[in-house]
Design an enzyme around this catalytic site. Sequence first.
Site, PDB file in Angstrom:
ATOM      1  N   ASP A  73       0.823  -1.209   0.000  1.00 28.12           N
ATOM      2  CA  ASP A  73       0.000   0.000   0.000  1.00 28.12           C
ATOM      3  C   ASP A  73       0.856   1.257   0.000  1.00 28.12           C
ATOM      4  O   ASP A  73       1.622   1.488   0.927  1.00 28.12           O
ATOM      5  CB  ASP A  73      -0.923  -0.002   1.225  1.00 28.12           C
TER       6      ASP A  73
ATOM      7  N   ASP B  94      -2.377   6.467  -6.154  1.00 29.19           N
ATOM      8  CA  ASP B  94      -2.534   5.503  -5.077  1.00 29.19           C
ATOM      9  C   ASP B  94      -2.632   4.090  -5.642  1.00 29.19           C
ATOM     10  O   ASP B  94      -3.382   3.840  -6.587  1.00 29.19           O
ATOM     11  CB  ASP B  94      -3.791   5.848  -4.276  1.00 29.19           C
TER      12      ASP B  94
END
Length: 461
Positions: free
Chosen positions: A143, A343
């Site tokens: 992440d 992201d």
Amino acid sequence: MELLPLLLACSLLFTVAAPARDITSVCASQIRDFPHRNSSGLHLTLHHPQSPCSPAPLPSDLPFSTVLSHDDARAAHLASRLATNNDAPPRRPTSLRKKAAGGRFDDSLATVPLSPGMSIGVGNYVTQLGLGTPATSYAMVVDTGSSLTWLQCSPCVVSCHRQAGPLYDPRASSTYATVPCSASQCDELQAATLNPSACSVSNVCVYQASYGDSSFSVGYLSRDTVSFGSSSFPGFYYGCGQDNEGLFGRSAGLIGLARNKLSLLSQLAPSLGNSFSYCLPTSASTGYLTIGSYNPGQYSYTPMASSSLDASLYFVTLSGMSVGGSPLAVSPSEYSSLPTIIDSGTVITRLPTSVYSALSKAVAAAMGGAARAPAFSILDTCFEGQASRLGVLAVGMAFAGGATLKLPTRNVLIDVDDSTTCLAFAPTDSTAIIGNMQQQTFSVVYDVARSRIGFAAGGCS
């Protein structure tokens, strides 16, 4: 935290998985899965959340509407991190009590409110990380929007979700150590997790990582040797989770790659360099994560933008979009009207409302005679049929500095069921996000040392 991954019948690209009898041979052909280090950095294999070869499986009956719901929670939290006034209510208090086997030894860790955090969601990609001496391998979600790396730890004194493989047992590692409350790394937890650190009665630092869907992980800040294949790095700081509640799938935990002193990237930077690159694969293949050196000549670059509201996230400046080579009918200022995050864990790209509206109209016009279908969850530009049967649709995304993404149909439309495909973008009035649907199969480099992000086509091949 929602860390889910493997085998979803309705897949993000909704590629049909290989029949069960072929899974072994299909996965065997994808074994670039051995982490290794060479002159160009540390190389790890990435698995799509819905890949039948992923080491951390998703529930096979998870509806795609749930995927989008989790994705919306993640996007909402990313936006809330940039809000100047976050008035969201605190989480319920959480506490840990450690009981020795057969005894009453009680080490009360903490009882504190947890602030809302990010939904990790089903959109995150999975790789393998080794921990301890001797090393054991664990399936971990990657992440770019999180900082602290953590995984579930035995004896898991409160709650652990079911994971693929055994829990990490610190008692079995000769190099494991807890981190005292006086350590500077304990002070870093506020910035890394957006929650304050706490202190146990035995002076062990306690981390608290909470997420936008009410999932969380709480445990001891710890230090041990992290390894990838034959390469090992001693003294790595991470969270040893003792209370891990929520939608985590079967992954062991999370690898944080955000810009923070406690992230995996920052801790390995002295040995490997302060950059990483990845190619996010479709569900039918594997991709990679490389930490360290890369080939600078293959990329077009855009400067990393910055925000005083959150120094750990990665920002870019979108400067233009086109459909079929024709620019959208919006003013240049509309593209940069909102902060834009890139992201790895958000699935659907969010665009400023005016830009999205122009994109939606241009795509509908380019689709010609394709029949419109009802909206599906957060996706409101939908068509009857499958993307692969509706012709070629090319969308361009341009960024400050000249970097471009020339998106083919597979990065523009997403099949939400057997008879409907939708535009894989959504509008926002708060924070724009470049999601992973648009990044899939591109090589993306985060050169933190030079404060730039680069894109190159054909990254997973």
